[in-house]
Write an enzyme that holds these catalytic residues in place. Structure first.
Site, PDB file in Angstrom:
ATOM      1  CE  LYS A  51      -3.682  -2.267   2.579  1.00 36.58           C
ATOM      2  NZ  LYS A  51      -4.195  -2.578   3.914  1.00 36.58           N
ATOM      3  CD  GLN A  95      -3.708  -4.780   6.839  1.00 38.93           C
ATOM      4  OE1 GLN A  95      -3.704  -3.736   6.184  1.00 38.93           O
ATOM      5  NE2 GLN A  95      -4.236  -5.888   6.378  1.00 38.93           N
ATOM      6  CG  ASP A 118      -9.675  -0.116   5.512  1.00 41.50           C
ATOM      7  OD1 ASP A 118      -9.532  -0.467   4.333  1.00 41.50           O
ATOM      8  OD2 ASP A 118      -8.900  -0.436   6.435  1.00 41.50           O
TER       9      ASP A 118
HETATM   10  N1  GUN Z   1      -7.366  -7.059   6.223  1.00 45.84           N
HETATM   11  C1  GUN Z   1      -7.824  -7.722   5.125  1.00 45.84           C
HETATM   12  N2  GUN Z   1      -8.377  -6.875   4.249  1.00 45.84           N
HETATM   13  C2  GUN Z   1      -8.265  -5.636   4.787  1.00 45.84           C
HETATM   14  C3  GUN Z   1      -8.644  -4.347   4.345  1.00 45.84           C
HETATM   15  O1  GUN Z   1      -9.231  -4.139   3.270  1.00 45.84           O
HETATM   16  N3  GUN Z   1      -8.345  -3.324   5.183  1.00 45.84           N
HETATM   17  C4  GUN Z   1      -7.735  -3.514   6.379  1.00 45.84           C
HETATM   18  N4  GUN Z   1      -7.511  -2.449   7.133  1.00 45.84           N
HETATM   19  N5  GUN Z   1      -7.372  -4.692   6.825  1.00 45.84           N
HETATM   20  C5  GUN Z   1      -7.628  -5.751   6.021  1.00 45.84           C
END
Ligand code: GUN
Length: 284
Positions: A51, A95, A118
């Site tokens: 990312k 995350q 998110d």
């Molecule tokens: N863990 C798995 N997919 C995601 C996501 O799209 N965002 C976040 N923050 N954690 C994740």
């Protein structure tokens, strides 16, 4: 029946990122994404570095705040408060999954909804359910919808079956497709006769996290199949769909890797850019 068209998510994501980087270059400040990572989960570490690389390649700032596995919940909440109050930061992402001693809902509720790139804060979850254009939409289902709209002229009236009921993919995906006038069913680990239900679907979205469970005889001829799964088995990555055989039934299919994954990052960057634009009251 001819083999399915394999959707190149990497190419599609590259087009989106190229367009977005032009928009980023045209604004006076750099959008800024804060990524919070707790603990040392290998996969999460790789996702977050990807990312960061993608954001930086597009001219955005992205800092990873790496906290130890045993961090107290209040310390994590305090960091999020600081990021909420920092006017240089436009997007805040924590995350998931978090360690067991931390209450995930408390953490997601702490993120300022305007910085919640998110879309996991219950405020944004509610806006999506209400079909509000102001909703911050979770990146993975947003990427899936982008693919569907790109290859399918009219989603209205289509029967979509989503396999998996997670807060990250299954539930927001159902809301997005309902908002497109699809008829939607979510099936999950306790559903009886899953394959009978999936066999009716015009659109199948596999997001259950089980390698290759979706078999060719679950799929109606000509169905659109999207595979959200990322399952590591003996060092190799598999989706939730038995790709080789389902290819012979579907009209379109996304591969793993190279399908939904690259789209997720592109959509996260788009959300970060949108958050920046709204916070600065710009009109692009
Ligand atoms: N863990 C798995 N997919 C995601 C996501 O799209 N965002 C976040 N923050 N954690 C994740």
């Amino acid at each position: 029946m001819a083999e399915a068209q394999i959707i190149d998510g990497k190419a599609l994501a590259l087009t989106i990122r190229t367009e977005l980087s032009k928009k980023v270059a045209a604004i006076p400040l750099k959008p800024n994404l804060a990524v919070v990572l707790v603990g040392n989960d290998e996969a999460s570490l790789i996702y977050d570095r990807n990312k960061q690389k993608a954001a930086q390649a597009m001219g955005m700032d992205c800092e990873i705040y790496h906290l130890p596995e045993n961090v107290a919940e209040y310390e994590l909440l305090e960091l999020i408060s600081q990021l909420n109050n920092d006017t240089r930061v436009n997007g805040v992402l924590v995350q998931l999954p978090l360690p067991k001693h931390i209450n995930t809902q408390n953490v997601l509720m702490q993120i300022n909804p305007e910085k919640d790139v998110d879309g996991f804060n219950p405020y944004n979850v509610g806006l999506l359910q209400a079909n509000s254009p102001k909703a911050m939409v979770p990146a993975t289902p947003k990427g899936v919808l982008y693919i569907l709209k790109h290859f399918c002229s009219d989603l209205s009236g289509k029967y979509a079956v989503i396999i998996g009921r997670s807060n990250i993919v299954g539930k927001p995906m159902a809301a997005l497709l309902l908002n497109q006038n699809c008829t939607v069913t979510i099936v999950h680990s306790k559903t009886q006769n899953i394959e009978k239900i999936v066999q009716q679907a015009d659109i199948v979205i596999a997001a259950c996290g089980k390698p290759q469970v979706v078999k060719a005889d679950w799929i109606k001829d000509g169905a659109f199949v999207i595979d959200v799964g990322i399952n590591r088995v003996d060092g190799k990555i598999y989706g939730d769909v038995d790709f080789e055989n389902v290819c012979k039934k579907a009209s379109y299919i996304t591969p793993v890797p190279g399908g939904v994954g690259p789209m997720t990052i592109a959509m996260l960057l788009e959300n970060t850019f949108d958050a920046f634009i709204r916070q600065n009251h710009l009109d692009v």
